[in-house]
Design an enzyme around this catalytic site. Structure first.
Site, PDB file in Angstrom:
ATOM      1  N   PRO A   2       0.688  -1.254  -0.031  1.00  0.00           N
ATOM      2  CA  PRO A   2       0.000  -0.057  -0.058  1.00  0.00           C
ATOM      3  C   PRO A   2       0.798   1.223   0.254  1.00  0.00           C
ATOM      4  CG  PRO A   2       0.326  -0.982   2.224  1.00  0.00           C
ATOM      5  CD  PRO A   2       1.256  -1.402   1.421  1.00  0.00           C
ATOM      6  N   LYS A  53       1.442   6.959   4.391  1.00  0.00           N
ATOM      7  CA  LYS A  53       0.995   5.624   4.216  1.00  0.00           C
ATOM      8  C   LYS A  53       0.369   5.136   5.466  1.00  0.00           C
ATOM      9  CE  LYS A  53       4.817   4.668   1.219  1.00  0.00           C
ATOM     10  NZ  LYS A  53       5.916   4.037   0.962  1.00  0.00           N
ATOM     11  N   ARG A 112       2.514 -11.224   5.686  1.00  0.00           N
ATOM     12  CA  ARG A 112       3.994 -10.997   5.765  1.00  0.00           C
ATOM     13  C   ARG A 112       4.159 -10.408   7.350  1.00  0.00           C
ATOM     14  NH1 ARG A 112       7.186  -8.971   0.590  1.00  0.00           N
ATOM     15  NH2 ARG A 112       8.840  -9.173   1.766  1.00  0.00           N
ATOM     16  N   ARG A 154      19.323  19.599  -1.539  1.00  0.00           N
ATOM     17  CA  ARG A 154      20.289  19.563  -0.290  1.00  0.00           C
ATOM     18  C   ARG A 154      20.768  17.802  -0.232  1.00  0.00           C
ATOM     19  NH1 ARG A 154      16.165  20.393   3.035  1.00  0.00           N
ATOM     20  NH2 ARG A 154      15.505  22.156   2.201  1.00  0.00           N
TER      21      ARG A 154
END
Length: 273
Positions: A2, A53, A112, A154
């Site tokens: 996701p 997320k 998982r 940067r």
DNA sequence: CTAACTACCTGAACGC
DNA sequence: TGCGTTCAGGTAGTTA
């Protein structure tokens, strides 16, 4: 599984069924990645938000339930079936369940076990370093093109791993990084991104994510929405998973490399270093 | 401080 | 058929 569009799609499914409800019981498999969820019991869910997320459930008592799907996490209400008739009853990969005060039970399935569920004092993300350092929301006003260019100047890292760090912008993962870099015509290996290219990448990230949200995310293997349905974005991908296919812009076969430990597909013809 | 590895898990797909 | 290898949408911890 996701990235931002998938998590946002899950949020939109869950929010109307969670907001205003109280959590009356919690069960979770013993798992180090889960914090103490017992603190959520007896709390009301004021709102279900999202940053990058991460799903963030604002709880009564100045607490916050942080939910991260990892690679294979998904939610479904107990006993409900997907369109294909499948259900999770007796499924060994259901790792946690939340019982709500309307009697519904929200199951969290995660093959998982990279997902994460934890309760923290509201806004205290010290135990979740990526969330603590998370860049701006890409589809908000907070995501500023000039700031993004400054951040790219940067860093000395290659642009794709930098995007995946979640620091310059929140929610971009492996699929949408490849897609956005293709659109912006920038090599994932590039270490110097000038103003014009930064502007293109800024715009590409926004378009790619907004389109994917509209299509309720990309389903490759595990991702599914709360109703068990797949996202519709996979058919629109032009880079991710397209190794060997001719580039839609210049016809060069797309190449796949490993960069920062992640599979990376790009066009060596028109994505410039 | 940053960047680059490695570890964490499990299953599916592939090669022989 | 069976076995070994590689890969998968993410993040955290360690090392330079």
């Amino acid at each position: 599984m996701p990235e931002l569009p998938e998590v946002e799609s899950v949020r939109r499914h869950l929010a109307p069924r969670l907001e205003g409800r109280a959590i009356v019981a919690v069960w979770s498999a013993p798992q180090e990645r889960f914090g103490v969820l017992d603190d959520a019991v007896g709390r009301r869910i004021n709102a279900l938000g999202r940053r990058g997320k991460y799903l963030l459930a604002d709880l009564s008592g100045d607490l916050e339930l942080v939910l991260h799907l990892g690679m294979t996490g998904a939610f479904r209400f107990h006993g409900e079936r997907a369109a294909d008739g499948s259900a999770w009853l007796g499924d060994p990969y259901v790792r946690a369940s939340f019982t709500l005060d309307d009697g519904s039970v929200l199951d969290f399935r995660d093959v998982r076990r990279f997902g994460r569920l934890t309760v923290v004092p509201r806004g205290d993300y010290t135990a979740i370093p990526t969330l603590a350092q998370l860049g701006p929301e890409p589809l908000s006003e907070q995501f500023d093109a000039a700031d993004f260019y400054a951040a790219l100047r940067r860093t000395r890292a290659a642009v794709k791993p930098f995007l995946l760090s979640q620091r310059p912008v929140a929610g971009v993962g492996n699929i949408y990084a490849d897609e956005a870099l293709w659109r912006a015509r920038i090599s994932p290996l590039a270490r110097r991104v000038g103003r014009e290219r930064a502007q293109r990448l800024w715009a590409a990230i926004r378009v790619v994510l907004a389109d994917a949200i509209e299509r309720e995310g990309t389903t490759f293997r595990d991702y599914q929405m709360v109703n068990g349905q797949s996202g519709r974005n996979a058919a629109f991908l032009v880079a991710y998973g397209k190794r060997g296919s001719p580039c839609a812009r210049c016809g060069t076969p797309l190449a796949k490399i490993v960069l920062g430990g992640r599979g990376t597909t790009y066009c060596p013809g028109c994505q410039r270093y």
